[in-house]
Design a protein around this motif. Structure first.
Motif, short mmCIF file in Angstrom:
data_model
loop_
_atom_site.label_atom_id
_atom_site.label_comp_id
_atom_site.label_asym_id
_atom_site.label_seq_id
_atom_site.Cartn_x
_atom_site.Cartn_y
_atom_site.Cartn_z
N ALA A 178 0.69 -1.15 -0.16
CA ALA A 178 -0.08 0.09 -0.01
C ALA A 178 0.91 1.20 -0.17
O ALA A 178 0.57 2.17 -0.84
N LYS A 179 1.92 1.22 0.70
CA LYS A 179 2.83 2.43 0.83
C LYS A 179 3.47 2.73 -0.44
O LYS A 179 3.81 3.79 -0.87
N ALA A 180 3.97 1.42 -1.05
CA ALA A 180 4.96 1.46 -2.21
C ALA A 180 3.91 2.07 -3.43
O ALA A 180 4.12 2.89 -4.40
N ALA A 181 2.61 1.55 -3.38
CA ALA A 181 1.46 2.13 -4.27
C ALA A 181 1.30 3.70 -4.28
O ALA A 181 1.18 4.47 -5.29
N ALA A 182 1.16 4.09 -2.99
CA ALA A 182 0.92 5.50 -2.79
C ALA A 182 2.07 6.40 -2.92
O ALA A 182 1.82 7.40 -3.73
N LEU A 183 3.25 5.82 -2.77
CA LEU A 183 4.63 6.69 -3.19
C LEU A 183 4.61 6.80 -4.69
O LEU A 183 4.86 8.18 -5.15
N LYS A 184 4.23 5.83 -5.42
CA LYS A 184 4.20 6.00 -6.89
C LYS A 184 3.45 7.01 -7.31
O LYS A 184 3.43 7.73 -8.44
N LEU A 185 2.05 6.80 -6.81
CA LEU A 185 0.93 7.74 -7.48
C LEU A 185 1.12 9.07 -6.86
O LEU A 185 0.83 9.97 -7.57
N MET A 186 1.64 9.33 -5.79
CA MET A 186 1.74 10.49 -5.29
C MET A 186 2.86 11.28 -5.94
O MET A 186 2.98 12.74 -6.15
N GLU A 187 3.88 10.43 -6.41
CA GLU A 187 5.23 11.22 -7.13
C GLU A 187 4.35 11.49 -8.52
O GLU A 187 4.82 12.78 -8.83
N HIS A 188 3.61 10.71 -9.15
CA HIS A 188 3.18 11.28 -10.41
C HIS A 188 2.14 12.37 -10.10
O HIS A 188 2.40 13.34 -11.09
N ARG A 189 1.43 12.42 -9.17
CA ARG A 189 0.63 13.63 -8.75
C ARG A 189 1.56 14.82 -8.67
O ARG A 189 1.14 16.03 -9.04
N ARG A 190 2.44 14.75 -8.09
CA ARG A 190 3.58 15.91 -7.68
C ARG A 190 3.78 16.40 -9.06
O ARG A 190 4.24 17.49 -9.34
N ARG A 191 4.26 15.58 -10.00
CA ARG A 191 4.77 15.94 -11.33
C ARG A 191 3.65 16.43 -12.10
O ARG A 191 4.23 17.52 -12.73
N GLU A 192 2.34 16.18 -11.85
CA GLU A 192 1.49 16.65 -12.65
C GLU A 192 1.22 18.44 -12.16
O GLU A 192 1.18 19.05 -12.77
N SER A 193 1.34 18.25 -10.87
CA SER A 193 1.37 19.75 -10.24
C SER A 193 2.38 20.77 -10.68
O SER A 193 2.38 21.60 -10.80
N ALA A 194 3.61 20.20 -10.63
CA ALA A 194 4.76 20.84 -11.10
C ALA A 194 4.65 20.99 -12.58
O ALA A 194 4.84 22.54 -12.96
N SER A 195 4.22 20.48 -13.40
CA SER A 195 3.88 20.80 -14.75
C SER A 195 2.66 21.92 -14.72
O SER A 195 2.87 22.70 -15.53
N PHE A 196 1.80 21.70 -14.23
CA PHE A 196 0.54 22.74 -14.14
C PHE A 196 1.15 24.14 -13.70
O PHE A 196 0.80 25.07 -14.42
N MET A 197 2.12 24.01 -12.70
CA MET A 197 2.55 25.54 -12.05
C MET A 197 3.48 26.04 -12.86
O MET A 197 3.68 27.28 -13.26
N SER A 198 4.47 25.17 -14.11
CA SER A 198 5.27 25.84 -14.71
C SER A 198 4.94 26.18 -16.04
O SER A 198 5.32 27.13 -16.63
N GLN A 199 3.34 26.04 -16.24
CA GLN A 199 2.81 26.33 -17.41
C GLN A 199 1.99 27.65 -16.84
O GLN A 199 1.33 28.31 -17.90
#
Length: 575
Positions: A178-199
């Motif tokens: 569960a923790k491993a899945a959460a880490l992968k999904l949250m890392e992707h969510r963080r990259r999405e957020s950074a992409s949103f802000m960089s634009q």
């Protein structure tokens, strides 16, 4: 229930009156009692469970409510509170069997397409199917942490949910997958957020209809200074566009020891699901979306999104660290943020806007950028490039402008030349100075005694990126018989101590609920010049350097966001 006593909560209405015949004039006492069914009581108390369960036929709808998909966005906040209560109170081994499908009967499992970005299938009795069952739940909770909200005029902004992140903290306690899945999904969510802000700067260009609103006034010439994307990014983070007319840095907590910052800066990343907040949520209008009705609206949405991204970034980094899961699993009752703060040394429990929250260190390099530590004298390690009071600087070949300022008793000790370059008039002491623009700083220097005029002694300095300057156009000045004109300088900084000669403006300072809350200190100073022409030349040069300094700072922020702007999957955020 075989004589067993079950935990209960007050529910229903109980009318207490001294005289039932005068009930209209009595005071009613409303109470609620929630009685757990035997099955729920077994789950809560961790008693023996059936060997297998039947799959919930409403599972897909429940996950859609949690992730805000399939038209369920309005129900998402309520679903978050419900799931947080489940994950924070029921024992991990029970949650693993029920929420993650470990004990779901194989013959009752079905396949369906999840409403999120990818189709997720649950295969019959295979280990892969069990993992997918768990990933569906974790993915839905992770999606609820950061939502992309569309507001009027096609504008969008990010909103971070502190209760959803608390739910993820609890979910990671269930087991390692569960923790491993959460880490992968949250890392992707963080990259999405950074992409949103960089634009964000490029979206600002599209949304701001009036081109004049994308330019700054140059008071010296009456013209406009164009704003590039770097400067737009700087304005998002360093102008008071957040809720409550706050700066982004004012959403942060950091201790200060004297004139220096003591330790890292923290930002709130999680909070307990509070019943009072839940009741307010139930009574609120779910269709109401807060909007800004001004030309600054695009910047305000972008600034609030920037704070949300910092929270998500800090939380994702916190998840990478290990909590003391053995100790946490022994906790009884609601697993609150205070428990997580005890069993992870990097995070702390704090108070933000009267809420008890989990605070996580602000991610690098924002910890340095938001506090201007590269150019600030309050950093733990002061840069050698910062001009020091008393240093001698060459004026020849630099942009230097003669001026005069009023000297207060507190600032009198900064000067070494005594009365040689000062004039006292009507009890006010006026000091001759040079306003020098040197690199990233504005320096005020006094003439060096017995010098030919080619050098000055530094009295004070300030980072150009922290200054705002304007010409005094008041009627009192314009109607004055004196040709002298003044510039009004304002210094903005989270440092509690302003630069020398600047005086703190206390007119708009709010009372802090928490002494460690960061608050922008505004300090002011008036600089007088010989005439209007001299003041205009100084203002033009100063504003030009300020814009360049802020653009450099904004570029560094864009670079920091760009490091996480390359997504391996298609972004889930629109716009």
């Amino acid at each position: 229930q075989n004589g067993r006593s079950l935990d209960c909560y007050v529910f229903g209405r109980n009318i207490e009156a001294s005289d039932a015949s005068q009930i209209a004039g009595t005071k009613l006492l409303s109470e609620c009692t929630y009685v757990l069914s035997p099955a729920l009581a077994q789950l809560y108390e961790g008693d023996m469970l059936p060997q297998s369960f039947r799959q919930n036929s409403y599972r897909r709808s429940i996950l859609a409510c949690l992730s805000g998909t399939d038209g369920m966005a309005v129900l998402q906040p309520l679903a978050i509170y419900a799931v947080d209560a489940i994950l924070a109170t029921i024992k991990p081994e029970i949650l693993k069997n029920i929420m993650f499908g470990a004990n779901i009967s194989p013959e009752l499992e079905i396949n369906y397409s999840h409403s999120d970005s990818d189709s997720i299938s649950v295969s019959n009795s295979s280990r892969n199917g069990k993992d997918n069952y768990m990933v569906e739940v974790i993915a839905s909770v992770c999606r609820s942490i950061m939502t992309d909200i569309e507001v009027s005029d096609g504008l969008r902004h990010l909103k971070y949910n502190l209760v959803a992140s608390h739910a993820i903290c609890c979910a990671t306690m269930i087991d390692k997958p569960a923790k491993a899945a959460a880490l992968k999904l949250m890392e992707h969510r963080r990259r999405e957020s950074a992409s949103f802000m960089s634009q964000a700067p490029s979206r600002l260009t599209k949304k701001l209809v009036n081109d004049q609103s994308e330019k700054l006034d140059d008071q010296s010439t009456g013209s406009k200074i164009s704003i590039d994307e770097d400067l737009k990014m700087d304005r998002i983070f360093f102008d008071p566009f957040c809720d409550g007319d706050k700066f982004a840095v004012e959403n942060i907590v950091r201790k200060q020891d004297g004139n220096f910052w003591d330790g890292p800066a923290y930002i709130s990343v999680a909070k307990d699901g509070d019943m009072n907040d839940f009741c307010k949520l139930i009574c609120s209008d779910p269709s109401a979306v807060g909007t800004f009705q001004s030309e600054e609206a695009p910047y305000r949405y972008a600034a609030n999104s920037a704070v949300a991204h910092l929270q998500l970034d800090a939380f994702t980094r916190l998840l990478r660290d290990n909590f003391d899961t053995a100790a946490l699993k022994k906790q009884r009752g609601y697993l609150g943020v205070s428990a997580f703060a005890v069993f992870n040394k990097k995070c702390i429990e704090g108070k933000k806007n009267t809420d008890r929250v989990l605070l996580s260190p602000l991610p690098s390099p924002f910890n340095s950028l938001l506090f201007d530590e590269e150019v600030s004298s309050s950093a733990s390690v002061v840069s050698s490039d910062i001009p020091q009071t008393g240093a001698i600087v060459a004026l020849v070949g630099r942009a230097a402008f003669p001026c005069v300022c009023e000297v207060s008793k507190e600032s009198d000790s900064l000067f070494s030349d005594g009365e040689a370059s000062a004039v006292v008039s009507d009890g006010i002491k006026w000091q001759s100075l040079w306003m020098v623009l040197m690199g990233k700083y504005m320096i005020l220097a006094e003439p060096v005694k017995k010098d030919s005029g080619g050098n000055g002694r530094v009295i004070t300095s300030s980072p150009l990126c922290c200054i705002a300057a304007e010409k005094d156009e008041s009627a009192e000045i314009l109607q004055s018989p004196s040709p002298a004109r003044r510039l009004l300088l304002t210094h903005f900084s989270p440092d509690t101590k302003p630069p020398g000669l600047f005086i703190i403006d206390t007119s708009d300072k709010d009372e802090l609920v928490n002494n460690d809350d960061v608050q922008i200190t505004r300090s002011v100073m008036d600089l007088w010049f010989e005439d209007s022409n001299a003041a205009a030349k100084a203002l033009k040069a100063l504003n030009s350097r300020i814009v360049k300094a802020r653009s450099r700072r904004g570029h560094k922020i864009r670079e920091a966001l760009a490091q996480h702007d390359k997504l391996r999957f298609q972004t889930l955020f629109n716009g």
